[in-house]
Design a protein around this motif. Structure first.
Motif, PDB file in Angstrom:
ATOM      1  N   ARG A 236       0.831  -1.205   0.000  1.00  0.00           N
ATOM      2  CA  ARG A 236       0.000   0.000   0.000  1.00  0.00           C
ATOM      3  C   ARG A 236       0.862   1.250   0.000  1.00  0.00           C
ATOM      4  N   ILE A 237       1.934   1.251   0.767  1.00  0.00           N
ATOM      5  CA  ILE A 237       2.846   2.402   0.775  1.00  0.00           C
ATOM      6  C   ILE A 237       3.397   2.626  -0.628  1.00  0.00           C
ATOM      7  N   ALA A 238       3.805   1.553  -1.304  1.00  0.00           N
ATOM      8  CA  ALA A 238       4.338   1.673  -2.660  1.00  0.00           C
ATOM      9  C   ALA A 238       3.277   2.206  -3.622  1.00  0.00           C
ATOM     10  N   ALA A 239       2.067   1.690  -3.524  1.00  0.00           N
ATOM     11  CA  ALA A 239       0.981   2.160  -4.395  1.00  0.00           C
ATOM     12  C   ALA A 239       0.658   3.620  -4.116  1.00  0.00           C
ATOM     13  N   ASP A 240       0.685   4.018  -2.857  1.00  0.00           N
ATOM     14  CA  ASP A 240       0.383   5.399  -2.494  1.00  0.00           C
ATOM     15  C   ASP A 240       1.436   6.367  -3.029  1.00  0.00           C
ATOM     16  N   LEU A 241       2.651   5.912  -3.245  1.00  0.00           N
ATOM     17  CA  LEU A 241       3.726   6.764  -3.756  1.00  0.00           C
ATOM     18  C   LEU A 241       3.736   6.860  -5.287  1.00  0.00           C
ATOM     19  N   SER A 242       2.977   6.023  -5.949  1.00  0.00           N
ATOM     20  CA  SER A 242       2.998   5.968  -7.409  1.00  0.00           C
ATOM     21  C   SER A 242       2.401   7.223  -8.045  1.00  0.00           C
ATOM     22  N   ASP A 243       2.999   7.646  -9.157  1.00  0.00           N
ATOM     23  CA  ASP A 243       2.450   8.750  -9.943  1.00  0.00           C
ATOM     24  C   ASP A 243       1.360   8.278 -10.900  1.00  0.00           C
ATOM     25  N   ASP A 244       1.085   6.981 -10.924  1.00  0.00           N
ATOM     26  CA  ASP A 244      -0.020   6.421 -11.691  1.00  0.00           C
ATOM     27  C   ASP A 244      -1.171   6.143 -10.731  1.00  0.00           C
ATOM     28  N   GLY A 245      -2.374   6.111 -11.264  1.00  0.00           N
ATOM     29  CA  GLY A 245      -3.509   5.717 -10.448  1.00  0.00           C
ATOM     30  C   GLY A 245      -3.463   4.218 -10.220  1.00  0.00           C
ATOM     31  N   VAL A 246      -3.630   3.777  -9.004  1.00  0.00           N
ATOM     32  CA  VAL A 246      -3.653   2.360  -8.668  1.00  0.00           C
ATOM     33  C   VAL A 246      -4.971   2.096  -7.945  1.00  0.00           C
TER      34      VAL A 246
ATOM     35  N   LEU B 170      -8.106  -1.074  -6.845  1.00  0.00           N
ATOM     36  CA  LEU B 170      -8.531  -2.460  -6.703  1.00  0.00           C
ATOM     37  C   LEU B 170     -10.052  -2.474  -6.771  1.00  0.00           C
ATOM     38  N   VAL B 171     -10.597  -3.391  -7.571  1.00  0.00           N
ATOM     39  CA  VAL B 171     -12.044  -3.503  -7.742  1.00  0.00           C
ATOM     40  C   VAL B 171     -12.458  -4.934  -7.438  1.00  0.00           C
ATOM     41  N   ASN B 172     -13.475  -5.089  -6.597  1.00  0.00           N
ATOM     42  CA  ASN B 172     -14.036  -6.406  -6.321  1.00  0.00           C
ATOM     43  C   ASN B 172     -14.979  -6.743  -7.479  1.00  0.00           C
ATOM     44  N   ARG B 173     -14.678  -7.821  -8.219  1.00  0.00           N
ATOM     45  CA  ARG B 173     -15.477  -8.172  -9.391  1.00  0.00           C
ATOM     46  C   ARG B 173     -16.906  -8.566  -9.021  1.00  0.00           C
ATOM     47  N   ARG B 174     -17.078  -9.246  -7.911  1.00  0.00           N
ATOM     48  CA  ARG B 174     -18.419  -9.693  -7.519  1.00  0.00           C
ATOM     49  C   ARG B 174     -19.327  -8.509  -7.214  1.00  0.00           C
ATOM     50  N   THR B 175     -18.832  -7.536  -6.448  1.00  0.00           N
ATOM     51  CA  THR B 175     -19.648  -6.386  -6.059  1.00  0.00           C
ATOM     52  C   THR B 175     -19.536  -5.224  -7.042  1.00  0.00           C
ATOM     53  N   MET B 176     -18.536  -5.276  -7.918  1.00  0.00           N
ATOM     54  CA  MET B 176     -18.244  -4.193  -8.860  1.00  0.00           C
ATOM     55  C   MET B 176     -18.102  -2.856  -8.120  1.00  0.00           C
ATOM     56  N   ARG B 177     -17.352  -2.910  -7.024  1.00  0.00           N
ATOM     57  CA  ARG B 177     -17.075  -1.713  -6.240  1.00  0.00           C
ATOM     58  C   ARG B 177     -15.569  -1.543  -6.100  1.00  0.00           C
ATOM     59  N   LEU B 178     -15.144  -0.272  -6.114  1.00  0.00           N
ATOM     60  CA  LEU B 178     -13.750   0.029  -5.832  1.00  0.00           C
ATOM     61  C   LEU B 178     -13.503  -0.248  -4.356  1.00  0.00           C
ATOM     62  N   VAL B 179     -12.433  -0.958  -4.049  1.00  0.00           N
ATOM     63  CA  VAL B 179     -12.087  -1.207  -2.647  1.00  0.00           C
ATOM     64  C   VAL B 179     -10.850  -0.411  -2.247  1.00  0.00           C
ATOM     65  N   TYR B 180     -10.145   0.139  -3.236  1.00  0.00           N
ATOM     66  CA  TYR B 180      -8.966   0.957  -2.949  1.00  0.00           C
ATOM     67  C   TYR B 180      -8.648   1.812  -4.171  1.00  0.00           C
ATOM     68  N   LEU B 181      -8.251   3.043  -3.915  1.00  0.00           N
ATOM     69  CA  LEU B 181      -7.736   3.937  -4.955  1.00  0.00           C
ATOM     70  C   LEU B 181      -6.666   4.791  -4.303  1.00  0.00           C
ATOM     71  N   ASN B 182      -5.471   4.785  -4.885  1.00  0.00           N
ATOM     72  CA  ASN B 182      -4.365   5.515  -4.275  1.00  0.00           C
ATOM     73  C   ASN B 182      -4.577   7.030  -4.395  1.00  0.00           C
ATOM     74  N   PRO B 183      -3.781   7.831  -3.667  1.00  0.00           N
ATOM     75  CA  PRO B 183      -3.976   9.289  -3.673  1.00  0.00           C
ATOM     76  C   PRO B 183      -3.925   9.908  -5.074  1.00  0.00           C
ATOM     77  N   HIS B 184      -3.037   9.432  -5.954  1.00  0.00           N
ATOM     78  CA  HIS B 184      -2.974   9.997  -7.304  1.00  0.00           C
ATOM     79  C   HIS B 184      -4.285   9.745  -8.052  1.00  0.00           C
ATOM     80  N   GLY B 185      -4.837   8.558  -7.907  1.00  0.00           N
ATOM     81  CA  GLY B 185      -6.113   8.246  -8.533  1.00  0.00           C
ATOM     82  C   GLY B 185      -7.242   9.099  -7.976  1.00  0.00           C
ATOM     83  N   LEU B 186      -7.238   9.303  -6.659  1.00  0.00           N
ATOM     84  CA  LEU B 186      -8.257  10.162  -6.031  1.00  0.00           C
ATOM     85  C   LEU B 186      -8.187  11.577  -6.593  1.00  0.00           C
TER      86      LEU B 186
END
Length: 171
Positions: A19-29, A31-47
């Motif tokens: 998570r720390i690595a994803a939060d530091l990324s300049d790309d949006g990162v 995670l989506v749960n396929r069953r619920t079709m809901r985002l479960v995580y979006l890093n700060p750049h994506g937000l």
């Protein structure tokens, strides 16, 4: 029991590092749960890119920010799952949630991979806004066509004797 506890603690620590690595990324990162079709995580750049808060993200599905309906998003994610351990690359268009975002309509290059977590599939997404690159490519093509037209006009000037012939040759 101690070995199981140690293994669980090690897994929690490795997830924290990811998570720390994803939060530091300049790309949006994300995670989506396929069953619920809901985002479960979006890093700060994506937000920042889509202009929403982490609380808003937990109520959203990927179709809420892309130019596709729920059925299309489900089909895309099923294709990612069927790709196995391979990564699926696509380009999509997204619209930020808030008008206050620095972006309007964006072209985004997506890298996706499915991960099995218990009974669910989690789709890991890495996204990069490529709007500027695509605009630059279009401008380069347009300038190339303009240069070809000017070059053809210069060639015509050398071979014609009247303005009417020049007009006919250039057109």
């Amino acid at each position: 029991l101690e070995a199981a506890n140690a293994a669980a603690q090690q897994e929690i620590a490795s997830v924290r590092w990811l998570r720390i690595a994803a939060d530091l990324s300049d790309d949006g990162v994300s995670l989506v749960n396929r069953r619920t079709m809901r985002l479960v995580y979006l890093n700060p750049h994506g937000l920042k890119t889509i202009g929403c808060t982490a609380e808003q993200v937990l109520k959203m599905g990927p179709h809420d920010i892309s130019h596709c309906d729920l059925a299309t998003a489900e089909k895309i994610y099923d294709e990612v799952i069927n790709a196995g351990e391979g990564t699926v690359q696509t380009e999509i268009r997204i619209v930020p949630v808030k008008n206050g975002s620095n972006y309007s309509d964006m072209a985004v290059e997506m890298q996706r991979r499915a991960i099995r977590v218990g009974d669910d599939w989690i789709i890991a997404n890495s996204s990069r806004v490529v709007t500027e690159r695509l605009n630059a490519e279009r401008a380069a093509k347009r300038l190339g066509r303009m240069l070809a037209a000017l070059s053809a006009t210069n060639e015509a000037i050398m071979h014609v004797s009247t303005p009417a012939d020049l007009y006919h040759w250039v057109c």
